[in-house]
Design a protein around this motif. Structure first.
Motif, mmCIF file in Angstrom:
data_model
loop_
_atom_site.group_PDB
_atom_site.id
_atom_site.type_symbol
_atom_site.label_atom_id
_atom_site.label_comp_id
_atom_site.label_asym_id
_atom_site.label_seq_id
_atom_site.Cartn_x
_atom_site.Cartn_y
_atom_site.Cartn_z
ATOM 1 N N LEU A 1 -75.014 42.794 -5.446
ATOM 2 C CA LEU A 1 -73.691 42.585 -4.859
ATOM 3 C C LEU A 1 -72.574 43.216 -5.682
ATOM 4 C CD1 LEU A 1 -74.042 38.917 -3.583
ATOM 5 C CD2 LEU A 1 -73.971 41.013 -2.212
ATOM 6 N N LYS A 2 -72.844 43.601 -6.924
ATOM 7 C CA LYS A 2 -71.796 44.210 -7.740
ATOM 8 C C LYS A 2 -71.351 45.556 -7.183
ATOM 9 C CE LYS A 2 -74.515 46.466 -11.366
ATOM 10 N NZ LYS A 2 -74.466 47.752 -10.707
ATOM 11 N N ALA B 1 -68.482 34.398 1.160
ATOM 12 C CA ALA B 1 -68.667 35.130 2.409
ATOM 13 C C ALA B 1 -67.710 36.312 2.433
ATOM 14 C CB ALA B 1 -68.406 34.214 3.591
ATOM 15 N N ALA B 2 -68.222 37.449 2.890
ATOM 16 C CA ALA B 2 -67.379 38.638 3.040
ATOM 17 C C ALA B 2 -66.822 38.643 4.456
ATOM 18 C CB ALA B 2 -68.201 39.893 2.759
ATOM 19 N N TYR C 1 -72.132 38.862 2.131
ATOM 20 C CA TYR C 1 -71.751 38.205 0.884
ATOM 21 C C TYR C 1 -71.130 39.231 -0.044
ATOM 22 C CZ TYR C 1 -74.889 34.609 2.583
ATOM 23 O OH TYR C 1 -75.500 33.655 3.343
ATOM 24 N N ARG C 2 -70.237 38.743 -0.917
ATOM 25 C CA ARG C 2 -69.638 39.591 -1.938
ATOM 26 C C ARG C 2 -69.428 38.755 -3.194
ATOM 27 N NH1 ARG C 2 -64.143 39.788 1.239
ATOM 28 N NH2 ARG C 2 -63.378 37.731 0.710
ATOM 29 N N LEU C 3 -69.196 39.431 -4.290
ATOM 30 C CA LEU C 3 -68.879 38.721 -5.516
ATOM 31 C C LEU C 3 -67.509 38.067 -5.372
ATOM 32 C CD1 LEU C 3 -69.915 41.250 -8.331
ATOM 33 C CD2 LEU C 3 -71.221 39.308 -7.448
ATOM 34 N N SER C 4 -67.382 36.860 -5.856
ATOM 35 C CA SER C 4 -66.088 36.180 -5.913
ATOM 36 C C SER C 4 -65.387 36.647 -7.197
ATOM 37 C CB SER C 4 -66.314 34.674 -5.977
ATOM 38 O OG SER C 4 -66.986 34.366 -7.197
ATOM 39 N N ALA C 5 -64.230 36.109 -7.475
ATOM 40 C CA ALA C 5 -63.538 36.436 -8.723
ATOM 41 C C ALA C 5 -64.411 36.071 -9.928
ATOM 42 C CB ALA C 5 -62.193 35.711 -8.789
#
Length: 109
Positions: free
Chosen positions: A31-32, A68-69, A75-79
Motif C-alpha cells: 500500500l505504500k 478506506a480509499a 485501501y490506502r495508508l492513513s497518516a
C-alpha cells in the motif's frame, strides 16, 4: 486482534508487536505505493489466504495504519501508515539486499 501491551521493553519491541504476523508488514509495503483494491492485494500477495487477508486488513484498519480509499473496496495508508513509510522502505531495501547476497530471487508485482 490481540490487545496491545501496556508496557514494552523498547520501541523496536512495540513496533514488532504492532506488526506481529507474517502479512501485516507485507500489506503495508504494497500500500505504500498507492491505494489498492482487495483484489489487487490478493493478486500481489499470492501466498495469503482470503480469510487471512480480510483479517489483516481489519487489524491494520483498527490499528489506524490503513483506511478506506475513495473507490469502493480500496485501501490506502492513513497518516499513521504514511509515518511508517521510511521503515517499510528500509525493510524492503534490507530484505532485497539480503536476498541478493543469499541468492534468493525477489518476485515483485
Amino acid at each position: 486482534m490481540n490487545p496491545l501491551p501496556r508496557i514494552a521493553g523498547c520501541g523496536t519491541e512495540f513496533a514488532i508487536d504492532l506488526l506481529r504476523g507474517k502479512w501485516k508488514a507485507v500489506i503495508l509495503a504494497r500500500l505504500k505505493d498507492g491505494p489498492l483494491r482487495y483484489g489487487d492485494l490478493r493478486r500481489l500477495i499470492p501466498g495469503i489466504a482470503d480469510k487471512v487477508l480480510t483479517e489483516r486488513l481489519v487489524d491494520l484498519t483498527e490499528l489506524g495504519f490503513i483506511e478506506a480509499a475513495g473507490e469502493r473496496g480500496a485501501y490506502r495508508l492513513s497518516a499513521r501508515g504514511e509515518a511508517a513509510r521510511p521503515m517499510l522502505e528500509a525493510l524492503y531495501a534490507w530484505g532485497a539486499n539480503e536476498a541478493r547476497d543469499r541468492g534468493v530471487i525477489i518476485r515483485d508485482g
